[in-house]
Design a protein around this motif. Structure first.
Motif, PDB file in Angstrom:
ATOM      1  N   TYR A   1       1.334  -1.357   0.025  1.00 27.01           N
ATOM      2  CA  TYR A   1      -0.183  -0.031   0.251  1.00 27.01           C
ATOM      3  C   TYR A   1       0.881   1.572  -0.339  1.00 27.01           C
ATOM      4  N   GLU A   2       1.724   1.011   0.151  1.00 25.35           N
ATOM      5  CA  GLU A   2       2.790   2.699   0.354  1.00 25.35           C
ATOM      6  C   GLU A   2       2.839   3.501  -0.574  1.00 25.35           C
ATOM      7  N   ALA A   3       2.911   2.433  -2.288  1.00 22.10           N
ATOM      8  CA  ALA A   3       3.444   3.489  -2.934  1.00 22.10           C
ATOM      9  C   ALA A   3       1.939   3.487  -3.730  1.00 22.10           C
ATOM     10  N   CYS A   4       0.834   3.638  -3.302  1.00 25.94           N
ATOM     11  CA  CYS A   4      -0.763   3.716  -3.488  1.00 25.94           C
ATOM     12  C   CYS A   4      -1.564   5.005  -4.075  1.00 25.94           C
ATOM     13  N   PRO A   5      -1.657   5.364  -5.000  1.00 25.71           N
ATOM     14  CA  PRO A   5      -1.905   7.146  -4.937  1.00 25.71           C
ATOM     15  C   PRO A   5      -3.036   6.929  -4.477  1.00 25.71           C
TER      16      PRO A   5
ATOM     17  N   TRP B   1       1.070  -1.116  -7.150  1.00 17.60           N
ATOM     18  CA  TRP B   1       2.096  -0.384  -6.938  1.00 17.60           C
ATOM     19  C   TRP B   1       3.025   0.162  -6.648  1.00 17.60           C
ATOM     20  N   ILE B   2       4.485   0.228  -7.360  1.00 16.41           N
ATOM     21  CA  ILE B   2       5.585   0.412  -7.032  1.00 16.41           C
ATOM     22  C   ILE B   2       6.711   1.723  -6.853  1.00 16.41           C
ATOM     23  N   THR B   3       7.660   2.072  -5.911  1.00 18.52           N
ATOM     24  CA  THR B   3       8.754   3.019  -5.982  1.00 18.52           C
ATOM     25  C   THR B   3       9.641   3.109  -6.787  1.00 18.52           C
ATOM     26  N   PRO B   4      10.131   4.331  -7.229  1.00 14.36           N
ATOM     27  CA  PRO B   4      11.051   4.794  -7.908  1.00 14.36           C
ATOM     28  C   PRO B   4      12.055   3.534  -7.302  1.00 14.36           C
ATOM     29  N   ASP B   5      12.255   4.104  -6.001  1.00  8.72           N
ATOM     30  CA  ASP B   5      13.779   2.728  -5.672  1.00  8.72           C
ATOM     31  C   ASP B   5      13.053   1.131  -6.041  1.00  8.72           C
ATOM     32  N   ASP B   6      12.366   0.765  -5.845  1.00 15.72           N
ATOM     33  CA  ASP B   6      10.863  -0.613  -6.374  1.00 15.72           C
ATOM     34  C   ASP B   6      11.947  -1.265  -7.621  1.00 15.72           C
ATOM     35  N   PHE B   7      11.736   0.338  -8.674  1.00 15.04           N
ATOM     36  CA  PHE B   7      11.865  -0.049  -9.870  1.00 15.04           C
ATOM     37  C   PHE B   7      13.809  -0.030 -10.466  1.00 15.04           C
ATOM     38  N   SER B   8      14.246   0.547  -9.477  1.00 16.31           N
ATOM     39  CA  SER B   8      15.446   0.926 -10.096  1.00 16.31           C
ATOM     40  C   SER B   8      16.459  -0.817  -9.177  1.00 16.31           C
TER      41      SER B   8
END
Length: 193
Positions: free
Chosen positions: A22-26, A142-149
């Motif tokens: 849920y942390e990155a859920c908009p 939903w993922i964070t930019p850090d997750d994507f990297s």
């Protein structure tokens, strides 16, 4: 739900170990977490969670879990929320008497017919009970930019093609859901592809 309640402050109450989902859920404004084992055994800890919920003065609680349990019902009941809506549900996690007692504390209980349905269909039924019609539901993460990297670096370092890579997590919280045959079931497909 966000579209149906556009001006609402939406909070999600969930177990600590799934907070990352849920942390990155908009679509939510606040995440409230708890430790399940501690909440089940430590009444003062459970009371602190309830008090935290009461302090927020929620107008509406939505409990979309089909197989409700005593703890989730307790959080809804004890938090003094004006209106509470849940699934009629089944008896997987409650006795008939417990469910009957807990049902009395909900403003509305929504049906979802059928002994077995995928979770997305149960959620569609819940939304329909709220007069929210959806053409299609798909799981979203939903993922964070850090997750994507991290993912990009992992695929590159391991020389994996993201379009040809499938990752499976075969764990479950309850041993009745463990299945030991994934390797055998997927072996021929893995050899072919």
């Amino acid at each position: 739900i966000r579209d149906a309640y556009q001006n609402a402050h939406i909070s999600v109450l969930c177990q600590e170990h799934i907070a990352e989902l849920y942390e990155a859920c908009p679509h939510i404004d606040e995440l409230i977490t708890f430790n399940l084992k501690k909440a089940e055994t430590d009444f003062s800890y459970r009371d602190k969670i309830v008090e935290s919920l009461r302090e927020r003065h929620f107008d509406l609680a939505l409990n979309p879990v089909y197989s409700r349990n005593g703890l989730s019902d307790h959080f809804v009941m004890a938090s003094e929320i004006v209106e509470s809506i849940g699934h009629q549900g089944d008896l997987s996690n409650l006795t008939g008497k417990q469910r009957e007692t807990n049902n009395a504390n909900y403003s509305r209980l929504l049906p979802s017919e059928g002994a077995w349905k995928p979770e997305l269909q149960r959620h569609r039924d819940f939304l329909a009970g709220l007069d929210i019609r959806v053409a299609e539901l798909n799981p979203s993460v939903w993922i964070t930019p850090d997750d994507f990297s991290f993912a990009e670096e992992f695929f590159h370092a391991n020389q994996l093609d993201p379009k040809r890579t499938v990752a499976l997590f075969s764990g479950a919280q309850h041993s009745s859901r463990h299945y030991l045959g994934y390797g055998q079931a997927l072996s021929e497909l893995c050899i072919q592809r």
